[in-house]
Write a protein that holds these residues in place. Sequence first.
Motif, PDB file in Angstrom:
ATOM      1  N   THR A 199       0.692  -1.173  -0.115  1.00  0.00           N
ATOM      2  CA  THR A 199      -0.096  -0.014  -0.073  1.00  0.00           C
ATOM      3  C   THR A 199       0.720   1.103  -0.062  1.00  0.00           C
ATOM      4  N   ASN A 200       2.305   1.169   0.203  1.00  0.00           N
ATOM      5  CA  ASN A 200       3.038   2.367   0.276  1.00  0.00           C
ATOM      6  C   ASN A 200       2.984   3.033  -0.962  1.00  0.00           C
ATOM      7  N   TRP A 201       2.662   2.448  -2.119  1.00  0.00           N
ATOM      8  CA  TRP A 201       2.520   3.069  -3.462  1.00  0.00           C
ATOM      9  C   TRP A 201       1.407   3.054  -4.119  1.00  0.00           C
ATOM     10  N   ASP A 202       0.285   3.054  -3.432  1.00  0.00           N
ATOM     11  CA  ASP A 202      -1.151   3.383  -3.693  1.00  0.00           C
ATOM     12  C   ASP A 202      -1.504   4.995  -3.383  1.00  0.00           C
ATOM     13  N   PRO A 203      -2.357   5.458  -4.163  1.00  0.00           N
ATOM     14  CA  PRO A 203      -2.735   6.812  -3.813  1.00  0.00           C
ATOM     15  C   PRO A 203      -3.158   7.039  -2.414  1.00  0.00           C
ATOM     16  N   TRP A 262       4.502   1.793 -12.350  1.00  0.00           N
ATOM     17  CA  TRP A 262       3.373   1.542 -13.195  1.00  0.00           C
ATOM     18  C   TRP A 262       2.132   0.586 -12.433  1.00  0.00           C
ATOM     19  N   ARG A 263       1.528   1.615 -11.666  1.00  0.00           N
ATOM     20  CA  ARG A 263       0.399   0.880 -11.007  1.00  0.00           C
ATOM     21  C   ARG A 263      -1.108   1.798 -10.995  1.00  0.00           C
ATOM     22  N   ASN A 264      -1.134   3.017 -11.500  1.00  0.00           N
ATOM     23  CA  ASN A 264      -2.335   3.571 -11.268  1.00  0.00           C
ATOM     24  C   ASN A 264      -2.812   4.198 -12.648  1.00  0.00           C
TER      25      ASN A 264
END
Length: 649
Positions: free
Chosen positions: A264-268, A424-426
Motif C-alpha cells: 500500500t506504500n505506492w497506492d494513492p 506503473w500502478r495507477n
Amino acid sequence: MKKLIKYFALAGVGIVALSSCNNDDFLDVPQYDILDIESQFAGDEYARRGLNGIYAYNNVSKQDNSWGYKPNLFTGSHPTMDTQCTGWDVKFLNQTWDANVGELGEGWAHAYAAICRANLYLAGLQDAEDISASCKKLCEGEARALRGYFYTWLATTFGRVPMLATGEDFNNTPNKAAAETYEEMWDFIIEDFSKAAELLDWTPYNGNYGRCTKGMAKAYLADAYMWKAFRCPDMAADCYNKAKAELKSIIDSGTYKLVSNFATNWDPAGFWNEECIWAMCSDEGEQWSSWGGDRTITFCNPNMFKWFTACPENGGWGAEYLSWEWYACYEPGDTRRDASCVTGAVPEDQMAKYGIEKSKKVWGYHPYLKDSLGTKYDKPEDAKYGKVVHPFINNDGVLSGTKTMQFHFTNGEFAPAIWTTKIWRNAYADGNSWGTQMWSPTIIYGKRYANVLLDYAECCFRTGDEATGWAVLDELRNRAWGNLTIGQDYSKYYAHFNNVYNAYPWTGNQDYPHPELKPANMTEYPIGVISAPVQVPSAKEYYTALTAKPNRVGYTHTSPAWKVAVNEERRKEFNSEWCLCPDMIKSGYIEDHINYNYPKDDGGSDYANYPWSKREFDFDIKKMDMPIPADEILKNTLLKQNPGYAGAE
C-alpha cells in the motif's frame, strides 16, 4: 537586481493533488510570481514562501529536463543490475557511462541549482531583521536540510565534490575545487543535517506534509555518518555509534512505523503514511491527458513515468525492467515480490526448469488495473484472464504468441519480462488511454521507516549488538510475510481503483465490443493480505545458510552473513527506489552482490528463453563514483576527474 522565482506550491512535493490526506493539510497552488530577492525577508510569511524556491527542486524542473526519473533511478538502482534497461540507458547497467552522459550533467546542474538557491537564501536569512525568531528557526532548519539532501545526492553519486558554502553560488564563486578530503565533505553535510535536526520538529510545519522535519534530517544525518564511516575507515567506529544513536532516536520517537501492508506504500491512498519520512509525489494535478507545455516528456511528468515503466505490449516504452535474479531472490511467502512487480506469462515448465516460482497474483496480470500482460483471450468467455491487448506478430507476419511469454522481452534488445508496479500502478499505459482514465500520481520515496530499520540493523551489527540487528531484520520480515495485515480493512486503498479504473480506458464502455467484460469492483486488496498468522523463517538462519551456498557458477559470498542479510533485505525492500545502489555501496556490499547474484554469463543461444542476465563486463568498483561531467570540468578549472575516468574524456 537579482530576482528569485518563488514557487507557491506544496513544499517538497511540487505539483500535488493527493487523495489520501485531508486537503486542509496541504498548501494551495496558485501561479508563480517573481519578487525582488530582498522581499522574501520582509516578514515571516514571505520568508516561509521563499523556501519554496528551494523546495521546487525536489521535483522536476527546467534546470534538468529529466530529473525525477533520470538520473536518480539510473544512478540509484540500475548499477545494481536489479533494475535493467535497454537503448541508450543501458550504459547505466554495464558501467559504460562516461563524463559526457547527459543525465549526469543534468543531475549535477539540478542539484547545484538547488544548493546555490539555498546558499543565497541562508545568507539573506542571517541578516534579516523583520523575521521572528521562531520563523528563522524553521526557515534555517528546512533550508539546511534541503541543502544537505542535494549535497548527499552529489556526494553519493560522484564522490568528492565542490562544497559551496552559505552565500556562494557559481556566479560569485565560478571556480571551486572538490572537497580536499572525504572527511571535510561529509562533515559539511553532517553539520547541515545536525543543525536541521536541532531546529526542526517531528511534525511538519502547519501540517504541510512534504516539508523537512526532524525525522527527515536525522535519517539523512545517520546516512551521512555511515557514508563517512565507509569513506574514512579510521573514523568508522565513532561514526557508526553516532549513526546508531540518531536512528534509535527516530525509532524511540514513535513518529513512524511500518504500514501493515508493504504494497500500500505506492497506492494513492497510501501516500504520506506513517512509514513515510521523506518523499515526493509527481502528479498531473488538473492537467489530465494533456500533451504539451509542462506536461510533455521533457519534464518527466507522471504520465511519462507510467510509459517509461510499463510493459511495451501494453503500450509502455520499457525504460525500466526488473531482473529474474531479483525475482528469484525472494523466499516463498514473502509478499514484497508480488507487491513490487508484474511478470510475463512465461510457461510454467520453463520457470520450473530454473527453479523460479510462478506467482499466483502477478503472472501475466496486473492486479491493480485488472489487465493482462500480452494477449490472453479473443473470446468473451475467456475474459477472466484479462482484457485484450495487441498480440505479438513475428517478422513473418504470423501471430506467434506474445513477447511476455518469454523470460526476456525482445523489443530490439533483450530485457527481463518483469515490470515495476511501484511506478506503473495507477493508470493504463495503452496509447488509447489518453482520456478520463489517466490520473497516475507517482510516489518516489527518499526515506521510509524501512530505511531507518535497515540502517539501524547495520549499525547494530557493526557495533557488536548482533542480537538487536537480527531482531530488527525479523521485524521487517514479519511485515513482509503479511502477518501485520490480518484483520485490517484495506477498502480505502482499493476504493481509488474502483472509482477511477472501473471502465475500459479508451471508450468508457460505450463502444466496447464486449461491455459485459467491464471489470467488477475490487472487494478485497489484491496483494499481500493473509487471514491467518504464518511462521516467518529466521533471518539469521536463512542468511547464514545463503552466505555459505555457492551460486550457479560456484562463487560463494565474501561478505559476513549479517552484511548479506542487511543488503539482501534492501534488495527486497528497495527495488526501483533511488536508495538501493548507494546503500549497497556505503555498506561495502556492491561488488560481492554483483559477483554473487550476477556472475558473468553469456546466456546461451536462446537468450529470450533463458532467465539470467548476460553480464559481459568486469565489475570495476572505482566506477561506482560516477564521472564528473565534462562540461563542469571545462567551466570550473579547479575540478579534476575521478580516478576511474581520468584521461577518458
